[in-house]
Design an enzyme around this catalytic site. Structure first.
Site, short mmCIF file in Angstrom:
data_model
loop_
_atom_site.label_atom_id
_atom_site.label_comp_id
_atom_site.label_asym_id
_atom_site.label_seq_id
_atom_site.Cartn_x
_atom_site.Cartn_y
_atom_site.Cartn_z
N ASP A 1 -19.91 17.10 19.51
CA ASP A 1 -20.94 16.77 20.12
C ASP A 1 -20.75 16.35 21.67
O ASP A 1 -20.10 15.58 21.97
CB ASP A 1 -22.20 15.91 19.60
CG ASP A 1 -22.35 15.89 18.29
OD1 ASP A 1 -21.56 16.92 17.68
OD2 ASP A 1 -23.14 15.22 17.51
N ASP B 1 -20.96 1.09 10.44
CA ASP B 1 -20.36 -0.38 10.16
C ASP B 1 -19.45 -0.41 9.04
O ASP B 1 -19.22 0.73 8.23
CB ASP B 1 -21.40 -1.45 10.05
CG ASP B 1 -22.35 -1.13 8.89
OD1 ASP B 1 -22.00 -0.44 7.91
OD2 ASP B 1 -23.41 -1.72 8.81
N ARG C 1 -29.20 8.09 13.31
CA ARG C 1 -28.31 8.35 14.38
C ARG C 1 -28.88 8.92 15.45
O ARG C 1 -29.87 9.52 15.56
CB ARG C 1 -27.24 9.12 13.50
CG ARG C 1 -27.39 10.40 12.91
CD ARG C 1 -26.02 10.96 12.25
NE ARG C 1 -26.24 12.15 11.43
CZ ARG C 1 -26.71 12.38 10.20
NH1 ARG C 1 -26.74 11.25 9.58
NH2 ARG C 1 -26.76 13.37 9.64
N GLU D 1 -30.80 15.88 13.46
CA GLU D 1 -29.61 15.23 14.40
C GLU D 1 -29.81 15.29 15.86
O GLU D 1 -30.61 16.21 16.28
CB GLU D 1 -28.27 15.75 13.96
CG GLU D 1 -27.81 15.47 12.84
CD GLU D 1 -26.53 15.90 11.98
OE1 GLU D 1 -25.58 15.06 11.82
OE2 GLU D 1 -26.27 17.22 12.42
#
EC number: 3.2.1.26
Length: 555
Positions: free
Chosen positions: A61, A140, A186, A241
């Protein structure tokens, strides 16, 4: 049919069914950007010469594009350790012209608990006072997707070489209270400032199969609060996304772009783009932004059809726009994945490229967006070749000589004078399926006509980009195809054919085709940018000086 001028930007017009006239001009080659981009090596016939591509390893991306300090900045998802996805960091390159790029040290890499397992996609926002800030998704220790912020260490550095993360990270995260799916949260957008003084940002997500753009608000760009409802959602679309939300000017004949925070004005409409994880395509809606209710309202025709329109109907994903305030335009960048096998990618040592940056604006009809390669790419053109007018009959193929067939910029226009022999479509059919059923080797009433790219001697290999015209419900329907079914003798490659219908009336306007050719990528723009189709191809015979470029007219 006749050809009149090939420019490489190969310009020519064709009048169809009877012998016709055309013009074309050609630039003999497009200049290679730099030595480290060069693909002249016999060992690297598929490395691009003027597309954005790192020296090695995996890229996906585009992230956080912006203009700052006199430079265009492009960050991108990158694996510094190999040619497959993993170990993701934010790599960073800068450019003065969106074409020639200089790589810098990685900008963001795992270093905090909130991103220790990966620094995924996000966006840049220019805050008041001209200060850039990046919001990005971190992974995380629990593999939860959370949102973080990074700002430049040195604002006086126009290259923005070093970034620091906030000790308050993560700023947004899934909790038991908000019930956000921790594996589907996200890709924050560029933020926009509302007239109420609050910043807003979207995060892609889903609940079951309902895709959505979760809305957050903040007064200081650090403390974010989830809104009561998403900006927009849609059943059956799956994970959203890389969402993108931006204004476009209505009736914009000058192709002018506007800042992301421009909203609420009568001359502005909004675009909501999402990258659908289920289909791996970039879809968009056109509508209005209700600044009072904080919702996106699709316009009539978009509500019922859902996410039908796409930026690009080929191999293209995870795109991102930004407003170029230096030239008052909105720029679109996108990722083009490989069509080769993973084993071949590892052998090559690299995977993925970005498309040529495109200007993007709302078509004067208001029904769709238009895209066109940035003007700066034309500075790479070299050695114009001019052809006199030629007549081309149906069934003819003409070699376009005097050009570098693997590295070119071709423009063509077709003019049709007689549509009496067009084929009829009795029922609506998916255009990609239609392109597969009626490829370049299948003769029709009017079509196929277009280009054969990366064509080998004897046509054992070629990639065809062509038009075909049908009659549907008493109207002419133009099909644009990128046929990769014979692009390579290597059957391990994905050789899917792509296509779409182009909103052009061939009785009243010419059919234009612009194709950017670069060793293993073919970017095509039909109808003056109303339809875009990108292909990745890996011929085994049609490489280097063995590749030919041909005009074809089969009917």
């Amino acid at each position: 049919m006749a050809i009149s001028s090939i420019f490489l930007l190969s310009l020519f017009s064709l009048i169809y069914v009877i012998p016709i006239e055309a013009t074309h001009h050609v630039y003999q080659t497009l200049e290679t950007l730099s030595s480290h981009h060069s693909s002249k090596s016999n060992h690297q016939p598929y490395r691009t010469a003027y597309h954005f591509q790192p020296l090695k390893n995996w890229i996906n991306d585009p992230n956080g594009p912006m203009r700052y300090g006199g430079f265009y900045h492009l960050f991108y998802q990158y694996n510094p350790k190999g040619a497959v996805w993993g170990n993701i960091v934010w790599a960073h390159s800068v450019s003065k012209d969106l074409v020639n790029w200089t790589p810098l040290d990685h900008a963001i890499h795992p270093s905090q608990p909130s991103d220790i397992k990966g620094c995924w996609s996000g966006s840049a926002t220019i805050l008041p006072g001209g200060k850039p800030a990046i919001l990005y998704t971190g992974i995380d220790p629990n593999n939860h997707q959370v949102q973080n912020i990074a700002i430049p260490k040195n604002m006086s550095d126009p290259l923005l070489r070093e970034w620091k993360k906030s000790p308050k990270n993560p700023l947004m995260e899934p909790t038991i209270a908000n019930k956000i799916n921790s594996s589907s949260f996200r890709d924050p957008t560029t933020s926009w400032l509302g007239k109420d003084g609050f910043w807003r940002v979207l995060i892609g997500s889903k609940i079951d199969t309902k895709g959505m753009a979760i809305l957050y608000k903040s007064k200081n760009f650090v403390d974010w609060v989830e809104a009561k409802h998403p900006l927009h959602s849609a059943e059956g679309t799956g994970m959203w996304e890389c969402p993108d939300f931006y204004p476009v000017l209505d009736k914009n004949l000058l192709r002018t772009g506007v800042d992301t925070s421009r909203n609420g004005d009568d001359d502005v409409r909004h675009v909501l783009k999402v990258s659908l994880d289920d289909t791996k395509h970039d879809h968009y809606l056109i509508g209005s932004y209700d600044v009072v209710k904080d919702v996106f309202v699709p316009e009539n025709g978009f509500e019922d059809n859902g996410f039908v329109l796409r930026y690009d109907y080929g191999k293209y994903y995870a795109s991102k726009t930004f407003f170029d305030d230096g030239k008052n335009r909105r720029i679109l960048l996108g990722w083009v994945n490989e069509s080769s096998s993973v084993a071949d990618d590892v052998k090559k040592g690299w995977s993925g490229i970005h498309t040529i940056p495109r200007e993007i604006w709302l078509h004067e009809s208001g029904k769709q967006l238009v895209q066109w390669p940035v003007k700066e790419i034309e500075n790479l053109r070299m050695n114009p070749v001019n052809w006199p007018t030629k007549v081309i009959k149906g069934g003819e193929r003409i070699s376009i000589t005097g050009v570098d067939s693997v590295q070119a910029d071709v423009e063509i226009s077709f003019e049709i004078s007689d549509l009496g022999k067009v084929e009829s479509l009795r029922k609506w059919i998916d255009p990609q399926l239609l392109c597969s059923q009626k490829g370049a080797g299948v003769k029709g009433g009017v079509g196929p006509f277009g280009l054969l790219v990366f064509a080998s001697q004897g046509l054992k290999e070629y990639t065809a980009v062509f038009f075909r015209i049908f009659k549907y419900q008493d109207k002419n329907l133009v099909l644009m195809c990128s046929d990769q079914s014979r692009s390579s003798l290597n059957k391990d490659n994905d050789m899917t054919s792509y296509g779409t219908f182009v909103d052009v009336d061939p009785l009243h306007e010419k059919l234009s085709l612009r194709t950017l050719i670069d060793h293993s990528v073919v970017e095509s723009f039909g109808g003056e940018g109303r339809a875009c189709v990108t292909a990745r191809v890996y011929p085994t015979l049609a490489i280097h000086d063995k590749a030919m470029l041909k005009l074809t007219s089969e009917y």
